[in-house]
Design a protein around this motif. Structure first.
Motif, PDB file in Angstrom:
ATOM      1  N   MET A   1       7.206  -0.448  -3.122  1.00 49.76           N
ATOM      2  CA  MET A   1       5.842  -0.255  -2.617  1.00 49.76           C
ATOM      3  C   MET A   1       5.394   1.170  -2.934  1.00 49.76           C
ATOM      4  O   MET A   1       6.156   2.124  -2.783  1.00 49.76           O
ATOM      5  CB  MET A   1       5.794  -0.498  -1.104  1.00 49.76           C
ATOM      6  CG  MET A   1       4.408  -0.312  -0.501  1.00 49.76           C
ATOM      7  SD  MET A   1       4.278  -0.881   1.220  1.00 49.76           S
ATOM      8  CE  MET A   1       5.319   0.306   2.054  1.00 49.76           C
TER       9      MET A   1
ATOM     10  N   ASP B   1       0.768   0.964  -9.371  1.00 50.02           N
ATOM     11  CA  ASP B   1      -0.297   0.295  -8.606  1.00 50.02           C
ATOM     12  C   ASP B   1      -0.178   0.711  -7.136  1.00 50.02           C
ATOM     13  O   ASP B   1       0.882   0.551  -6.531  1.00 50.02           O
ATOM     14  CB  ASP B   1      -0.172  -1.229  -8.714  1.00 50.02           C
ATOM     15  CG  ASP B   1      -0.426  -1.719 -10.133  1.00 50.02           C
ATOM     16  OD1 ASP B   1      -1.332  -1.171 -10.790  1.00 50.02           O
ATOM     17  OD2 ASP B   1       0.300  -2.637 -10.581  1.00 50.02           O
TER      18      ASP B   1
ATOM     19  N   ASP C   1      -0.306   0.237  -3.444  1.00 53.24           N
ATOM     20  CA  ASP C   1      -0.284  -0.914  -2.537  1.00 53.24           C
ATOM     21  C   ASP C   1      -1.033  -0.639  -1.237  1.00 53.24           C
ATOM     22  O   ASP C   1      -1.678  -1.525  -0.688  1.00 53.24           O
ATOM     23  CB  ASP C   1       1.167  -1.293  -2.207  1.00 53.24           C
ATOM     24  CG  ASP C   1       1.931  -1.733  -3.449  1.00 53.24           C
ATOM     25  OD1 ASP C   1       1.500  -2.705  -4.088  1.00 53.24           O
ATOM     26  OD2 ASP C   1       2.941  -1.091  -3.786  1.00 53.24           O
ATOM     27  N   LYS C   2      -0.933   0.604  -0.749  1.00 50.86           N
ATOM     28  CA  LYS C   2      -1.580   0.943   0.524  1.00 50.86           C
ATOM     29  C   LYS C   2      -2.121   2.365   0.468  1.00 50.86           C
ATOM     30  O   LYS C   2      -1.546   3.238  -0.179  1.00 50.86           O
ATOM     31  CB  LYS C   2      -0.584   0.821   1.687  1.00 50.86           C
ATOM     32  CG  LYS C   2      -0.192  -0.605   2.034  1.00 50.86           C
ATOM     33  CD  LYS C   2       0.695  -0.637   3.282  1.00 50.86           C
ATOM     34  CE  LYS C   2       1.093  -2.064   3.645  1.00 50.86           C
ATOM     35  NZ  LYS C   2       1.947  -2.104   4.851  1.00 50.86           N
TER      36      LYS C   2
END
Length: 201
Positions: free
Chosen positions: A1, A32, A34-35
């Motif tokens: 993540m 990328d 995620d959060k």
């Protein structure tokens, strides 16, 4: 993540610049996000009393945390050092985009972490020396040392909600959740329990 953390000190400041910089960094690295987490709070507030504290607890080995500068983590070098060490020990990769730092579980990161730690220790010692010298001067001038009784705003918040807090404790609610609910530090909760609950039993 992969998680991004943004922080500004006041509502008058904007998070967009930090967000755009992290997006560009992530795209260049093929990452990328995620959060996204953001805080509108002074960096002098301890990380445990900000969203950053919950974020760090949620990260697992192999996760990646991105900030624009290490100063986004905290305004105190000691706190920054603790966060960096936590990430290295838990094998969480920490990127600081502007400074170009990458902290991970390898020799170079540990050397850089050691350098940060040495500076943090020197800073801690200097603060201690300055504090002792200032207290000695005040004592020599005949001034009363220490905070006047009842002048701690955080403690007063807990005192005003004593019955509710006792009820939470009876229901086995952890001190950390109590601290978060009333926006105080865990140390203040411990002090409150010791001075205003345990001593009254």
């Amino acid at each position: 993540m992969v998680v991004a953390y943004l922080r500004v000190s006041t509502n008058k400041q904007h998070l967009e610049n930090q967000q755009e910089e992290i997006k560009k960094f992530a795209a260049h690295r093929g990452l990328d996000i995620d959060k996204w987490y953001h805080d509108v709070v002074s960096g002098k507030v301890h990380s445990n009393d900000r969203k950053l504290g919950d974020l760090l607890e949620s990260l697992q080995e192999g996760d990646c945390l991105i900030v624009t500068e290490v100063s986004r983590l905290s305004r105190t070098l000691i706190d920054i050092m603790n966060i960096i060490n936590t990430c290295i020990q838990r094998k969480i990769v920490l990127h600081s985009t502007k400074e170009g730092y990458t902290f991970e579980n390898n020799l170079n990161s540990k050397i850089l972490g050691f350098a940060f730690g040495l500076v943090a220790e020197i800073e801690r010692n200097l603060i201690s020396i300055r504090t002792r010298e200032a207290l000695a001067v005040r004592k020599a001038e005949g001034k009363k040392l220490g905070r006047p009784y009842g002048s701690c705003p955080q403690l007063n918040v807990l005192i005003q909600n004593k019955e509710k807090i006792i009820e939470l404790m009876d229901n086995s609610v952890p001190y950390k959740k109590i601290a978060k609910k009333y926006k105080v530090s865990i140390c203040t909760v411990n002090r409150f329990v010791k001075q205003h609950i345990n001593e009254s039993k």
